[in-house]
Design a protein around this motif. Sequence first.
Motif, PDB file in Angstrom:
ATOM      1  N   LEU A   1      47.374  28.658  26.167  1.00  0.00           N
ATOM      2  CA  LEU A   1      46.376  28.330  25.157  1.00  0.00           C
ATOM      3  C   LEU A   1      45.598  27.087  25.530  1.00  0.00           C
ATOM      4  N   ILE A   2      46.296  26.029  25.965  1.00  0.00           N
ATOM      5  CA  ILE A   2      45.618  24.773  26.246  1.00  0.00           C
ATOM      6  C   ILE A   2      45.382  24.616  27.744  1.00  0.00           C
ATOM      7  N   PHE A   3      46.461  24.674  28.504  1.00  0.00           N
ATOM      8  CA  PHE A   3      46.303  24.542  29.951  1.00  0.00           C
ATOM      9  C   PHE A   3      46.141  25.925  30.549  1.00  0.00           C
ATOM     10  N   GLN A   4      44.958  26.476  30.365  1.00  0.00           N
ATOM     11  CA  GLN A   4      44.740  27.827  30.849  1.00  0.00           C
ATOM     12  C   GLN A   4      44.782  27.853  32.359  1.00  0.00           C
ATOM     13  N   LYS A   5      45.559  28.731  32.885  1.00  0.00           N
ATOM     14  CA  LYS A   5      45.494  28.909  34.330  1.00  0.00           C
ATOM     15  C   LYS A   5      45.253  30.374  34.635  1.00  0.00           C
ATOM     16  N   GLN A   6      44.577  30.567  35.755  1.00  0.00           N
ATOM     17  CA  GLN A   6      44.244  31.940  36.112  1.00  0.00           C
ATOM     18  C   GLN A   6      45.480  32.634  36.670  1.00  0.00           C
ATOM     19  N   VAL A   7      45.827  33.747  36.067  1.00  0.00           N
ATOM     20  CA  VAL A   7      47.021  34.448  36.515  1.00  0.00           C
ATOM     21  C   VAL A   7      46.674  35.709  37.311  1.00  0.00           C
ATOM     22  N   GLY A   8      45.415  36.034  37.354  1.00  0.00           N
ATOM     23  CA  GLY A   8      45.035  37.228  38.108  1.00  0.00           C
ATOM     24  C   GLY A   8      43.588  37.538  37.843  1.00  0.00           C
ATOM     25  N   ALA A   9      43.157  38.700  38.297  1.00  0.00           N
ATOM     26  CA  ALA A   9      41.773  39.084  38.061  1.00  0.00           C
ATOM     27  C   ALA A   9      41.692  40.586  37.905  1.00  0.00           C
ATOM     28  N   VAL A  10      40.829  41.012  36.988  1.00  0.00           N
ATOM     29  CA  VAL A  10      40.542  42.437  36.879  1.00  0.00           C
ATOM     30  C   VAL A  10      39.487  42.738  37.934  1.00  0.00           C
ATOM     31  N   ARG A  11      39.862  43.551  38.884  1.00  0.00           N
ATOM     32  CA  ARG A  11      38.930  43.832  39.980  1.00  0.00           C
ATOM     33  C   ARG A  11      38.109  45.062  39.609  1.00  0.00           C
ATOM     34  N   ALA A  12      37.147  44.846  38.716  1.00  0.00           N
ATOM     35  CA  ALA A  12      36.376  45.955  38.149  1.00  0.00           C
ATOM     36  C   ALA A  12      35.550  46.661  39.222  1.00  0.00           C
ATOM     37  N   VAL A  13      34.887  45.858  40.039  1.00  0.00           N
ATOM     38  CA  VAL A  13      34.145  46.407  41.171  1.00  0.00           C
ATOM     39  C   VAL A  13      34.718  45.715  42.387  1.00  0.00           C
ATOM     40  N   ASP A  14      35.162  46.462  43.366  1.00  0.00           N
ATOM     41  CA  ASP A  14      35.951  45.842  44.419  1.00  0.00           C
ATOM     42  C   ASP A  14      35.498  46.291  45.803  1.00  0.00           C
ATOM     43  N   GLY A  15      34.290  45.883  46.146  1.00  0.00           N
ATOM     44  CA  GLY A  15      33.812  46.189  47.485  1.00  0.00           C
ATOM     45  C   GLY A  15      32.998  47.465  47.531  1.00  0.00           C
ATOM     46  N   ILE A  16      31.754  47.393  47.029  1.00  0.00           N
ATOM     47  CA  ILE A  16      30.916  48.590  47.022  1.00  0.00           C
ATOM     48  C   ILE A  16      29.660  48.343  47.839  1.00  0.00           C
ATOM     49  N   THR A  17      29.375  49.270  48.728  1.00  0.00           N
ATOM     50  CA  THR A  17      28.171  49.218  49.537  1.00  0.00           C
ATOM     51  C   THR A  17      27.430  50.522  49.317  1.00  0.00           C
ATOM     52  N   LEU A  18      26.173  50.429  48.919  1.00  0.00           N
ATOM     53  CA  LEU A  18      25.378  51.654  48.830  1.00  0.00           C
ATOM     54  C   LEU A  18      23.908  51.316  48.918  1.00  0.00           C
ATOM     55  N   SER A  19      23.124  52.299  49.279  1.00  0.00           N
ATOM     56  CA  SER A  19      21.690  52.068  49.378  1.00  0.00           C
ATOM     57  C   SER A  19      20.950  53.255  48.785  1.00  0.00           C
ATOM     58  N   MET A  20      19.734  52.980  48.320  1.00  0.00           N
ATOM     59  CA  MET A  20      18.936  54.040  47.698  1.00  0.00           C
ATOM     60  C   MET A  20      17.505  53.986  48.190  1.00  0.00           C
TER      61      MET A  20
END
Lengths: 330, 346
Positions: A24-43
């Motif tokens: 609550l007070i000393f927030q520390k990052q415990v991980g990450a939601v890797r919603a987009v994780d390395g996308i390459t594309l072209s149009m």
Amino acid sequence: MNAQTQNFLEVRDVKTHFPVHQGLIFQKQVGAVRAVDGITLSMRQGEVLGLVGESGCGKSTLGRTIMQIIPPTFGSVMINGQVVSKLSAGDLKRARREFQMIFQDPYASLNPRMTVFDTLAEPLLFHGLATKSEVTEKVSELMREVGLAPRFMKKYPHEFSGGQRQRIAIARALALQPKLIIADEPVSALDVSIQSQILNLLVDLTKRRNLTMIFISHDLGVVKHISDRVAVMYLGKIVELAETKALFAHPRHPYTRALLSAVPLPDPDKEKARTRILLEGDPPSPMNPPQGCRFHPRCSYMKDACKASEPELESAAPGHEVACLRHQEI
Amino acid sequence: MTTSNTPLLKVDDLRTYFHTRNGVVKAVDGISFHVNRGETLGIVGESGSGKSVSSYTLMRLIPTPPGRIESGSAVFDGMDLLKMPEKDLRKVRGNRVTMIFQDPMTCLNPYLRVGEQLMEPLLIHKGLSRDDARKRAIRALEEVGIQGAASRVNHYPHEFSGGMRQRVMIAMALITEPELLIADEPTTALDVTVQAQILDLIKKLQREKGTAVVFITHDLGVISGMADRVLVMYAGRAVETGVTRDVFYHPQHPYTQALIDSIPASHAPGEELFTIKGLPPDVSKPLPGCAFSLRCLHAEEACRSTDARIHELSAGHGSSCLRVHQGSLKVITHRVAHASGQGAHA
């Protein structure tokens, strides 16, 4: 346009991670939601790319990252020769003219206190595309283009039906004559009969204005109808990318196959005749994706090598890319 | 007890109106249908067509006021569900007739372990001991494919994913081995791959236990795979009913045809889709004649004044379209028109 790049949109190794904090007070990052994780594309310009996948696969986040609504954690996005992921806030505002977004819920994406006129006139005046004297004429023109009668100009969003609201949202996106449109589930909230009207409108507009469009949807029938190419996402990655016809006729990734076989067809005889590939369980959490191929825990073709290394997109046929170690065998 | 050829449920002229400050909303306005033992009846329609209100009416779950069941009967195994005393209804509802709702998060009690919720109908209706009920609850979870059922019964709903919660709902609806299951858009909130699992599960359990199902959905794809017979609703009224194949391949009402032709699957990619002009009517206003006549391409003067009721055209296939009865209109879907067009070229 930049002569060196042929592609209108270049997305290079984009990653969008959302940090997860604990405490609550000393927030520390415990991980990450890797919603987009390395996308390459072209149009190419004028192309419609369908982006499909189940909820939580990162398709909306990818759309928003390209729009720079959510800045990417890593990687770059280039639109029409301009690296938009590196722009300052002021430059980004000006550049946004070129790329606009249509959202899923026309009940939430329009300001309830603004009339149709206010909604459509604001971007025109802000970007100096119309003077005060011409703005009414420009708004009428826009309304006619999306199939709304200009006499409704002074009405508020609540006076319109869902389909009409989506037309207003489309008109707003078109007001600045953008070259790229990102449509995030634009017809999912609508009934079938209204959905077909909006789809016809979008097909018509992309042709008439030579728009480049990313069409995000979980509905494969709709995507098949509107897209030139389709990218299938699973847990933050593209697993298959191909021309629409090739993807639906010869899906190569086991996940794409399962996804296609799960779509119910409005045809009783075909429904009875087909065999479903039923996947076990639910997609894993994007906070902690499986090692190796992300699909391996649910894949029936899985072998040991799939657990060890993560497959990259590779060409399986001309214009058909797939990220599966065993795509040649299956 | 009924003989085998009387339907399990027979609904006649059902009307449910909501008396609101802005007028009387005729959500369901005179529908009739039947469900035979062990079969699946699909009810399709767009939002506001009254399909959910019909199912809530059958379960007597309509909030009264403002809602009121104005007329009609729903005879289930010789008993009228709409008129029987609440005390008797409670012995049927949740026991012999059960329901699965669309949103499994709001329909499970978040404060109770799923085991408790699964055991409740057994304790109330079947008079089982807690021990036996618990064993039965674990078996029910296993039947719907939940792994580690023995420990999962002690979990709370929030510890399950969306698809798993819907499985729990199905387990709960089937635990009393009902004769009739009403499923109101049970897979609409789910992803396609999970939807495929759930539909497969409902079909499997239905086969094993001989349960009759009323399956309500707006998705024609889901209906075509699930239903034996179909009822198409529009603006609180039934417009067409028949065996699924007949309704899909030879629709006899312009609305059914329009609905089928509106979906991209009926067309070649990129081809212009069929659209229905205008909007669904406001059911709080009087709608003389056929409710669809205002948007129908084939409507004539008579359609707007003559009451449209379902009439049988061939065995088990009925339509409410006046012009189809008169023989002055032949309903042709895009697919059929396209196929015959190609035939002419070849």
